[in-house]
Enzyme design. Sequence first.
Site, short mmCIF file in Angstrom:
data_model
loop_
_atom_site.label_atom_id
_atom_site.label_comp_id
_atom_site.label_asym_id
_atom_site.label_seq_id
_atom_site.Cartn_x
_atom_site.Cartn_y
_atom_site.Cartn_z
N GLU A 1 -15.71 -38.72 -26.72
CA GLU A 1 -15.43 -37.99 -25.48
C GLU A 1 -15.22 -39.00 -24.34
O GLU A 1 -16.09 -39.84 -24.08
CB GLU A 1 -16.60 -37.07 -25.13
CG GLU A 1 -16.29 -36.19 -23.93
CD GLU A 1 -17.48 -35.33 -23.49
OE1 GLU A 1 -18.61 -35.85 -23.45
OE2 GLU A 1 -17.25 -34.15 -23.18
N GLU B 1 -25.73 -27.17 -24.59
CA GLU B 1 -24.27 -27.11 -24.38
C GLU B 1 -23.82 -28.54 -24.14
O GLU B 1 -24.12 -29.11 -23.09
CB GLU B 1 -23.94 -26.24 -23.15
CG GLU B 1 -24.50 -24.83 -23.20
CD GLU B 1 -23.74 -23.89 -24.13
OE1 GLU B 1 -22.76 -24.33 -24.76
OE2 GLU B 1 -24.14 -22.72 -24.23
N CYS C 1 -15.95 -30.06 -19.72
CA CYS C 1 -16.26 -30.18 -21.15
C CYS C 1 -15.19 -29.51 -22.00
O CYS C 1 -15.00 -29.86 -23.16
CB CYS C 1 -17.63 -29.57 -21.43
SG CYS C 1 -17.74 -27.86 -20.88
N LYS D 1 -33.39 -28.78 -12.88
CA LYS D 1 -33.18 -30.21 -12.55
C LYS D 1 -31.68 -30.44 -12.56
O LYS D 1 -31.06 -30.63 -13.60
CB LYS D 1 -33.88 -31.07 -13.61
CG LYS D 1 -34.43 -32.39 -13.15
CD LYS D 1 -33.46 -33.48 -12.83
CE LYS D 1 -32.54 -33.99 -13.88
NZ LYS D 1 -31.36 -34.67 -13.25
#
Length: 481
Positions: free
Chosen positions: A385, A248, A282, A173
């Site tokens: 973040e 992750e 990331c 997906k």
Amino acid sequence: MKRILNFIDGQFRPPCSGRYLPNLNPATGQVIAEIPESGPEDIDAAVAAASRAFESWRRTPAEERSRLLIRVAELIEENFDELAQLESEDSGKPIALARRIDVPRAIHNFRFFATAILHAETPCHMTDDRALNYTIRQPLGVAGLISPWNLPLYLLTWKIAPAIAAGNCCVAKPSELTPLTADRLAELTLEAGIPPGVVNIVHGPGGSAGRALTSHPNVPLISFTGGTKTGADVMARAGPLFKKVSLELGGKNPNIVFADADLEQAVATSIQSSFANQGEICLCGSRLFIEKTIYEEFVDRFLGATKKLRIGDPQDASTDVGALVSEPHLRKVEGYVELAREEGGTILVGGKRPENLPERVQDGYFLEPTVIAGLDCQRRVMQEEIFGPVVTVTPFDSPEDAIAYANSTRYGLSASVWTQDLQKAHRVAAAIETGTVWVNTWLLRDLRVPFGGMKESGVGREGGFESLDFFTEAKNVCVKL
Ligand code: NAD
């Protein structure tokens, strides 16, 4: 306009809902395609196809699986220009970056795991003279693979390649924001001769298609890359079903520059680690900690280099900084710049939408590379973040301070340390709570090394044989002698 379909059992199929979502080019704000609004019924069909295909794929010799994966790598290579173009249009990233990183690494992912399975070994243990123990590793069945929008083809292939190399079938997906290269990959797997049902790709929102996958009883394994909050939802759904899960997740990575660093290299690479892919990686180093004695000089040079970055049309080969992935994401990042002001920070450069953009991209979601000073480590801007072209700069006095600052968030994905003193580099690297520490470099990747995060940056490791371990179940066979 292109209408993308789901790829199930080797066929392109409309979603059961009959509904589609618009897919935008973030550099222009224009709709360029529509994608299926898939839900549980589509996931059911894909899981059923994958389960059927598993019966023969698991018995396909490793050499044959390897040959087919290498063929996929070759086809990605043959379609290099088209894939780079699609990736740039879909995500807003500079085409030069898609050509330098995204497409080459997708090719490498298939080649790497195609050959790794030819060299995999399992241990054997003699229990004195009483028993022989050996380990076999077997695929689990249907792997659920969920990937984000920032490195769409690269991260999708980072999951599909090891999953099917190990003998699983998969239902992937991709992010609903960046479906184009996943769709093209589906065609290439067909052309390569991967049997129907081995690779299935279902498009759609995370809340419906993604959740249907993480809570599906016939999907024993989930590999997820995305945000930390979403990772918690994935874990909450997969946990009660005892799925094998790899997460992750996000990062708030420190970049520590000591006074004895090679300043020229540290500045040049920090520009990359701050603003590559608009800061939407990331592993980007979003918190720069600079030893006090060189703080002013470093910041001067860093601001000078930031101002030279070319922001503009991602299709222009000379563009350094493209568009952010969507309008909501741009607003979120701008919200953090505002928050930085409220928290007492100073915007040293950037912080606003660029002027004088080329006409074609005037309505795109651009933000100038932004550098903020004057915030202490506990501020939200230093803790959360941001995932955009926004970094903070902070001076430090001693290695102990640098380590404490680096470890002061809930995240623990990666770090960079800049020093010419090897002893210090080893000491600091060991003390930093992250899954990866780069010394005098950034984003230098070797697919054999373990990759993953500590703390809220993830659970588990992928990469090299760690990926093949994750995508297989170890079984001990004990034979009495
Ligand atoms: P996201 O969590 O919003 O979405 C990631 C994927 O999960 C998408 O395909 C989305 O549709 C799907 N999804 C959303 N909600 C879901 C749910 N409830 N259940 C199942 N699936 C769901 O993340 P994003 O905005 O696409 O990506 C950015 C994030 O990804 C950042 O936090 C970044 O740090 C992280 N990331 C981490 C790594 C890594 O290797 N650690 C790599 C790239 C990106």
